[in-house]
Design an enzyme around this catalytic site. Sequence first.
Site, short mmCIF file in Angstrom:
data_model
loop_
_atom_site.label_atom_id
_atom_site.label_comp_id
_atom_site.label_asym_id
_atom_site.label_seq_id
_atom_site.Cartn_x
_atom_site.Cartn_y
_atom_site.Cartn_z
N ASN A 94 0.82 -1.22 0.00
CA ASN A 94 0.00 0.00 0.00
C ASN A 94 0.85 1.27 0.00
O ASN A 94 0.39 2.29 -0.50
CB ASN A 94 -0.91 -0.04 1.23
CG ASN A 94 -1.50 1.33 1.54
OD1 ASN A 94 -2.44 1.76 0.90
ND2 ASN A 94 -0.92 2.03 2.51
N TYR A 162 3.36 9.85 -11.42
CA TYR A 162 2.43 9.06 -10.61
C TYR A 162 1.60 8.13 -11.50
O TYR A 162 1.47 6.94 -11.23
CB TYR A 162 1.51 9.98 -9.81
CG TYR A 162 0.57 9.25 -8.88
CD1 TYR A 162 0.99 8.82 -7.63
CD2 TYR A 162 -0.75 8.97 -9.25
CE1 TYR A 162 0.14 8.14 -6.77
CE2 TYR A 162 -1.61 8.29 -8.40
CZ TYR A 162 -1.16 7.87 -7.16
OH TYR A 162 -2.01 7.19 -6.32
#
Length: 257
Positions: A94, A162
């Site tokens: 995560n 990203y």
Amino acid sequence: MYLERFRLDDRIALVTGAAQGIGFSTAEALSEAGAHVVLADLSLEGAEAGAERLRSMGRSAEGMRLDVTRADEVDALRDRILARHGRVDVLVNNAGIAISNEPAETMADTVWLKVLDVNLNGVFWCCRAFGKGMLERGSGSIVNIGSMSGFIVNRPQEQAQYNASKAAVHHLTKSLAAEWGGRGVRVNAVAPTYIETALTSFVYDDPEMMTHWIGGTPMGRMGRTDEIASAVLFLASDAASLLTGSVVLADGGYTAW
Ligand code: NDP
């Protein structure tokens, strides 16, 4: 019979970046399902505080420090968990960062490298370190946190690094699923929309950006961390026994438009 398959009793789970946000909610979900959860984060205090919160709810959890960009630290954490618990059954990758409003033509090398280092290299180091033991035992479930940014290009913020990092996480997920699918290890991903966490908090200072985000979402809202954690729980559990190489979109319909 069906609900039982969501249970994770006697399983050992590791969640990276678990001190807050989606990572903490995921640790909460996995521990509610019965797993012992190791919360790992850059901040030891944060990881331990999260574990303490779970223990105060009667769950089984502990906090450990980890920088996922350091392959040596990842291997050392694996050795520590194996010495203590003997195995890791569930790995949730995560930990991730976002640096937005970075036009590609002026992006500094450091920004590109930092985002790829945490979001992609970190996921691979953890999959490699923990996947090996899972393969040796012939069982394990890995869930990577990707993003809808791996499918679409967000508007209006510019964040090519990203978006590219998350698309790479999705394809890494499929690649490992293909390599390991016949050996008992499932690898899946969840691709969230905008979720209310520290990572997206900059939007509250930019009403125009918020209008883009909400206006582009059929459900007309951002998501909550628990709404991602429940998808992770499903993929981590035996309820998802036929799923591997899947990237589950939890996007409020964003990519439908
Ligand atoms: P948060 O910033 O709330 O939490 C991320 C956690 O990861 C923080 O505790 C952070 O520590 C930690 N972390 C950062 N770098 C590292 C590292 N190198 N090693 C270990 N831990 C680290 O983010 P979210 O909960 O919002 O995001 C979690 C994941 O979900 C990320 O992969 C993100 O890309 C993804 N995601 C998030 C979305 C959103 O809208 N929030 C949408 C789509 C995907 P510290 O605070 O000290 O930096």
